[in-house]
Design a protein around this motif. Structure first.
Motif, PDB file in Angstrom:
ATOM      1  N   LYS A   1       2.302  -3.565  -4.059  1.00 21.64           N
ATOM      2  CA  LYS A   1       1.877  -4.895  -3.653  1.00 21.64           C
ATOM      3  C   LYS A   1       3.102  -5.783  -3.488  1.00 21.64           C
ATOM      4  CE  LYS A   1      -2.199  -4.383  -6.634  1.00 21.64           C
ATOM      5  NZ  LYS A   1      -2.947  -4.970  -7.785  1.00 21.64           N
ATOM      6  N   PRO A   2       3.004  -6.841  -2.699  1.00 16.83           N
ATOM      7  CA  PRO A   2       4.146  -7.752  -2.563  1.00 16.83           C
ATOM      8  C   PRO A   2       4.652  -8.283  -3.905  1.00 16.83           C
ATOM      9  CG  PRO A   2       2.541  -8.209  -0.855  1.00 16.83           C
ATOM     10  CD  PRO A   2       1.916  -7.187  -1.760  1.00 16.83           C
TER      11      PRO A   2
ATOM     12  N   VAL B   1       8.464  -5.186  -1.220  1.00 21.52           N
ATOM     13  CA  VAL B   1       7.188  -4.803  -0.648  1.00 21.52           C
ATOM     14  C   VAL B   1       6.749  -5.900   0.314  1.00 21.52           C
ATOM     15  CG1 VAL B   1       4.819  -4.082  -1.115  1.00 21.52           C
ATOM     16  CG2 VAL B   1       6.627  -3.609  -2.790  1.00 21.52           C
ATOM     17  N   SER B   2       6.608  -5.550   1.551  1.00 19.67           N
ATOM     18  CA  SER B   2       6.208  -6.531   2.559  1.00 19.67           C
ATOM     19  C   SER B   2       4.694  -6.526   2.735  1.00 19.67           C
ATOM     20  CB  SER B   2       6.884  -6.225   3.892  1.00 19.67           C
ATOM     21  OG  SER B   2       6.464  -4.962   4.369  1.00 19.67           O
ATOM     22  N   SER B   3       4.166  -7.690   3.071  1.00 19.28           N
ATOM     23  CA  SER B   3       2.703  -7.820   3.217  1.00 19.28           C
ATOM     24  C   SER B   3       2.273  -7.508   4.639  1.00 19.28           C
ATOM     25  CB  SER B   3       2.270  -9.234   2.836  1.00 19.28           C
ATOM     26  OG  SER B   3       2.947 -10.180   3.613  1.00 19.28           O
TER      27      SER B   3
ATOM     28  N   GLY C   1       0.791  -1.217   0.000  1.00 17.47           N
ATOM     29  CA  GLY C   1       0.000   0.000   0.000  1.00 17.47           C
ATOM     30  C   GLY C   1       0.825   1.268   0.000  1.00 17.47           C
ATOM     31  N   GLY C   2       2.115   1.124   0.227  1.00 20.93           N
ATOM     32  CA  GLY C   2       3.002   2.276   0.276  1.00 20.93           C
ATOM     33  C   GLY C   2       3.437   2.738  -1.098  1.00 20.93           C
ATOM     34  N   SER C   3       4.316   3.737  -1.096  1.00 20.69           N
ATOM     35  CA  SER C   3       4.783   4.349  -2.335  1.00 20.69           C
ATOM     36  C   SER C   3       6.303   4.458  -2.334  1.00 20.69           C
ATOM     37  CB  SER C   3       4.188   5.754  -2.497  1.00 20.69           C
ATOM     38  OG  SER C   3       2.775   5.713  -2.539  1.00 20.69           O
ATOM     39  N   LEU C   4       6.847   4.494  -3.520  1.00 20.80           N
ATOM     40  CA  LEU C   4       8.276   4.745  -3.719  1.00 20.80           C
ATOM     41  C   LEU C   4       8.446   5.567  -4.983  1.00 20.80           C
ATOM     42  CD1 LEU C   4      10.117   1.355  -3.012  1.00 20.80           C
ATOM     43  CD2 LEU C   4      10.340   3.479  -1.701  1.00 20.80           C
TER      44      LEU C   4
END
Length: 125
Positions: free
Chosen positions: A87-88, A123-125, A15-18
């Motif tokens: 997403k993971p 990306v971790s869940s 759900g995060g951003s980079l």
């Protein structure tokens, strides 16, 4: 020769951003398209997005459209990839590449002459 250096990868929660950056140097005038690709372990390099230096025309992979935005800063010879709602399954090494083929906005990795060293996105869940 064109030298490419990616940065901005890291570990982020789902759900995060980079925002990834790709700084180009050398004979960049030979490049008409900059592309972002990604490669997960055991998988082939996959097209993410591409942009032309001259007009800023953009192409996205269907699977990622809506979650990422490619942009460029011609004055800085830098291309960016903003990724949201991660997403993971987005976990991969992300590479930028430079192409001078015509027509521009090629999506095949073999169309790109120069590559950066890659930046890891996890990306971790």
């Amino acid at each position: 020769q064109v030298q490419l250096v990616e940065s901005g990868g890291g570990l982020v929660q789902a759900g995060g951003s980079l925002r990834l950056s790709c700084a180009a140097s050398g004979r960049t005038f030979r490049s008409n398209t900059m592309g972002w690709f990604r490669q997960a372990p055991g998988k082939e390099r996959e097209f993410v997005a591409a942009i032309t230096w001259s007009t800023g025309t953009i192409s996205y992979a269907t699977s990622l459209k809506g979650r990422c935005t490619i942009s460029r800063d011609n004055a800085k010879n830098t291309v960016y990839l903003q990724m949201n709602s991660l997403k993971p399954e987005d976990t991969a090494v992300y590479y930028c590449g430079s192409s001078n083929l015509w027509p521009p906005l090629q999506s095949g990795p073999s169309s790109y002459d120069y590559w950066g060293q890659g930046t890891q996105v996890t990306v971790s869940s």
